[in-house]
Design a protein around this motif. Sequence first.
Motif, PDB file in Angstrom:
ATOM      1  N   VAL A  25       0.855  -1.197   0.000  1.00  0.00           N
ATOM      2  CA  VAL A  25       0.000   0.000   0.000  1.00  0.00           C
ATOM      3  C   VAL A  25       0.885   1.240   0.000  1.00  0.00           C
ATOM      4  O   VAL A  25       1.888   1.278   0.711  1.00  0.00           O
ATOM      5  CB  VAL A  25      -0.878   0.100   1.271  1.00  0.00           C
ATOM      6  CG1 VAL A  25      -1.915   1.205   1.107  1.00  0.00           C
ATOM      7  CG2 VAL A  25      -1.534  -1.215   1.586  1.00  0.00           C
ATOM      8  N   GLU A  26       0.465   2.269  -0.758  1.00  0.00           N
ATOM      9  CA  GLU A  26       1.267   3.471  -0.876  1.00  0.00           C
ATOM     10  C   GLU A  26       0.393   4.713  -0.688  1.00  0.00           C
ATOM     11  O   GLU A  26      -0.679   4.801  -1.265  1.00  0.00           O
ATOM     12  CB  GLU A  26       1.853   3.493  -2.298  1.00  0.00           C
ATOM     13  CG  GLU A  26       3.236   3.997  -2.392  1.00  0.00           C
ATOM     14  CD  GLU A  26       3.932   3.448  -3.637  1.00  0.00           C
ATOM     15  OE1 GLU A  26       5.096   3.096  -3.532  1.00  0.00           O
ATOM     16  OE2 GLU A  26       3.295   3.365  -4.701  1.00  0.00           O
ATOM     17  N   HIS A  27       0.857   5.658   0.123  1.00  0.00           N
ATOM     18  CA  HIS A  27       0.142   6.934   0.305  1.00  0.00           C
ATOM     19  C   HIS A  27       0.891   8.080  -0.346  1.00  0.00           C
ATOM     20  O   HIS A  27       0.326   9.093  -0.710  1.00  0.00           O
ATOM     21  CB  HIS A  27      -0.056   7.237   1.787  1.00  0.00           C
ATOM     22  CG  HIS A  27      -0.927   6.237   2.473  1.00  0.00           C
ATOM     23  ND1 HIS A  27      -0.428   5.081   3.042  1.00  0.00           N
ATOM     24  CD2 HIS A  27      -2.258   6.193   2.645  1.00  0.00           C
ATOM     25  CE1 HIS A  27      -1.431   4.379   3.546  1.00  0.00           C
ATOM     26  NE2 HIS A  27      -2.552   5.024   3.312  1.00  0.00           N
ATOM     27  N   GLU A  28       2.213   7.926  -0.433  1.00  0.00           N
ATOM     28  CA  GLU A  28       3.053   8.910  -1.122  1.00  0.00           C
ATOM     29  C   GLU A  28       3.823   8.159  -2.198  1.00  0.00           C
ATOM     30  O   GLU A  28       4.111   6.985  -2.042  1.00  0.00           O
ATOM     31  CB  GLU A  28       4.108   9.520  -0.191  1.00  0.00           C
ATOM     32  CG  GLU A  28       3.586  10.516   0.793  1.00  0.00           C
ATOM     33  CD  GLU A  28       3.330   9.859   2.137  1.00  0.00           C
ATOM     34  OE1 GLU A  28       4.068   8.915   2.470  1.00  0.00           O
ATOM     35  OE2 GLU A  28       2.388  10.280   2.821  1.00  0.00           O
ATOM     36  N   ARG A  29       4.146   8.889  -3.249  1.00  0.00           N
ATOM     37  CA  ARG A  29       5.009   8.286  -4.254  1.00  0.00           C
ATOM     38  C   ARG A  29       6.395   8.869  -4.043  1.00  0.00           C
ATOM     39  O   ARG A  29       6.615  10.065  -4.234  1.00  0.00           O
ATOM     40  CB  ARG A  29       4.510   8.620  -5.657  1.00  0.00           C
ATOM     41  CG  ARG A  29       5.393   8.053  -6.768  1.00  0.00           C
ATOM     42  CD  ARG A  29       5.415   6.538  -6.710  1.00  0.00           C
ATOM     43  NE  ARG A  29       5.945   5.948  -7.934  1.00  0.00           N
ATOM     44  CZ  ARG A  29       7.069   5.219  -7.986  1.00  0.00           C
ATOM     45  NH1 ARG A  29       7.781   5.018  -6.878  1.00  0.00           N
ATOM     46  NH2 ARG A  29       7.465   4.693  -9.123  1.00  0.00           N
ATOM     47  N   GLU A  30       7.323   8.013  -3.619  1.00  0.00           N
ATOM     48  CA  GLU A  30       8.719   8.439  -3.548  1.00  0.00           C
ATOM     49  C   GLU A  30       9.414   7.934  -4.795  1.00  0.00           C
ATOM     50  O   GLU A  30       9.188   6.797  -5.221  1.00  0.00           O
ATOM     51  CB  GLU A  30       9.401   7.875  -2.300  1.00  0.00           C
ATOM     52  CG  GLU A  30       8.898   8.535  -1.032  1.00  0.00           C
ATOM     53  CD  GLU A  30       9.761   8.237   0.190  1.00  0.00           C
ATOM     54  OE1 GLU A  30      10.987   8.066   0.042  1.00  0.00           O
ATOM     55  OE2 GLU A  30       9.186   8.182   1.280  1.00  0.00           O
ATOM     56  N   CYS A  31      10.250   8.747  -5.388  1.00  0.00           N
ATOM     57  CA  CYS A  31      11.012   8.313  -6.553  1.00  0.00           C
ATOM     58  C   CYS A  31      12.246   9.177  -6.692  1.00  0.00           C
ATOM     59  O   CYS A  31      12.463  10.090  -5.891  1.00  0.00           O
ATOM     60  CB  CYS A  31      10.154   8.373  -7.822  1.00  0.00           C
ATOM     61  SG  CYS A  31       9.741  10.035  -8.334  1.00  0.00           S
ATOM     62  N   LEU A  32      13.059   8.879  -7.682  1.00  0.00           N
ATOM     63  CA  LEU A  32      14.255   9.673  -7.940  1.00  0.00           C
ATOM     64  C   LEU A  32      14.086  10.423  -9.252  1.00  0.00           C
ATOM     65  O   LEU A  32      13.637   9.842 -10.241  1.00  0.00           O
ATOM     66  CB  LEU A  32      15.495   8.769  -8.028  1.00  0.00           C
ATOM     67  CG  LEU A  32      15.841   7.964  -6.777  1.00  0.00           C
ATOM     68  CD1 LEU A  32      17.026   7.042  -7.047  1.00  0.00           C
ATOM     69  CD2 LEU A  32      16.137   8.878  -5.595  1.00  0.00           C
TER      70      LEU A  32
END
Length: 369
Positions: A25-32
């Motif tokens: 489950v994801e609430h924020e999208r973290e990426c580079l």
Amino acid sequence: MQIEAIEIHHISMPLVRRFETSLHVEHERECLLIHIEGDGHEGWGECVAHLVPWYSYETIGTAWHVMEEFLVPAILGAELESAVEFPGRVNGIMGHPMAKAGLELALWDLEGRLEKKPLVEMLGGERARVEVGVSIGIQEDVGTLLGVIRDHLAEGYRRIKLKIKPGTDLEIVRTVREAHPDLRLQVDANAAYEVSQSHIFEEMDPLALQLIEQPFPAEDLHAHAELQARLSTPVCLDESIDSAMMARQALNLGACRVINIKPGRVGGLSEALQIHHLCLERDIPVWCGGMLETGIGRASNLALASLPGFTLPGDISATDRYYEVDVASPRFELNSDGTIDVPNGAGLGVVIDRTALERFTLRTKRFKG
Ligand code: OSB
Ligand code: MG
């Protein structure tokens, strides 16, 4: 183009809606995000690895490490004719396709801006707008899911993908099909099933799904081939296909009748193009998958999806389906015919909003030649 400086930004963007799959489950999208400077211009790329290795072994941590230690040194200070030289420069570095794809995309953008050519033209894209759909995460209950589907149909989406997992599958798909007999509907299991659960997909076969995406573990092409032989619904592979070589093997084995192409999963746009060309030659429909990208990755996906072999709607929804604030503008909007316009400015055709970028940045590192 001379590669003068490279920056990596680790960002975290709040999602409009939580995104739940069979594994995470994801609430924020973290990426580079990757920024490359050369010949007085800049290019942006996005590395779609997640914080947690649920979709593949790559994470933001591994991608940062592989870029910093191996990929950045392979191109920093170098003189490149074109982004197409990048895969050759890094083919001695095993694996880590998402890390590679992020850097490669920044090179494509830089090259496009230098030559004042939109990415769609560089890739051989043919359409000004592409058909898109929406991928809906697992919901609390069927009632909520039906509501979310109704909202998306009202927004103008014409193809819905449902995430499924063992226990949250057949019943729900049947209910949705009964409520929407003519809807272009497909499901995605993210590799959550065992071969012994094949009967669930056989029971889905009469539901006229467009496709069943990645039921079994990525490595198990045989299980997919056995299932495909028993279904009239096309099996579509996502996680299994990490290269054109693997696409060829899967097709030769009869492991799928459709392929989902994600540049991040296969190491970049060059490899994605090879898979596209192979499938076009063999009359295998492809579509562009999504990884909850920011406007940078979304711009790239739209350009790719405009190639002739992309005959099924992509998981490329409008910006407001994912983010209230994005790092890139303009925002992508859904047209009334269920399509999104392919950007036609130089390179990716988007502009980075530095204020938003700063707000979302957790960590940055700059490398200079
Ligand atoms: O399996 O297609 C997938 C998102 C993150 C990781 C894997 C997948 C997805 C999606 C969402 O299905 C697609 C999108 O970006 O809208
Ligand atoms: Mg998938």
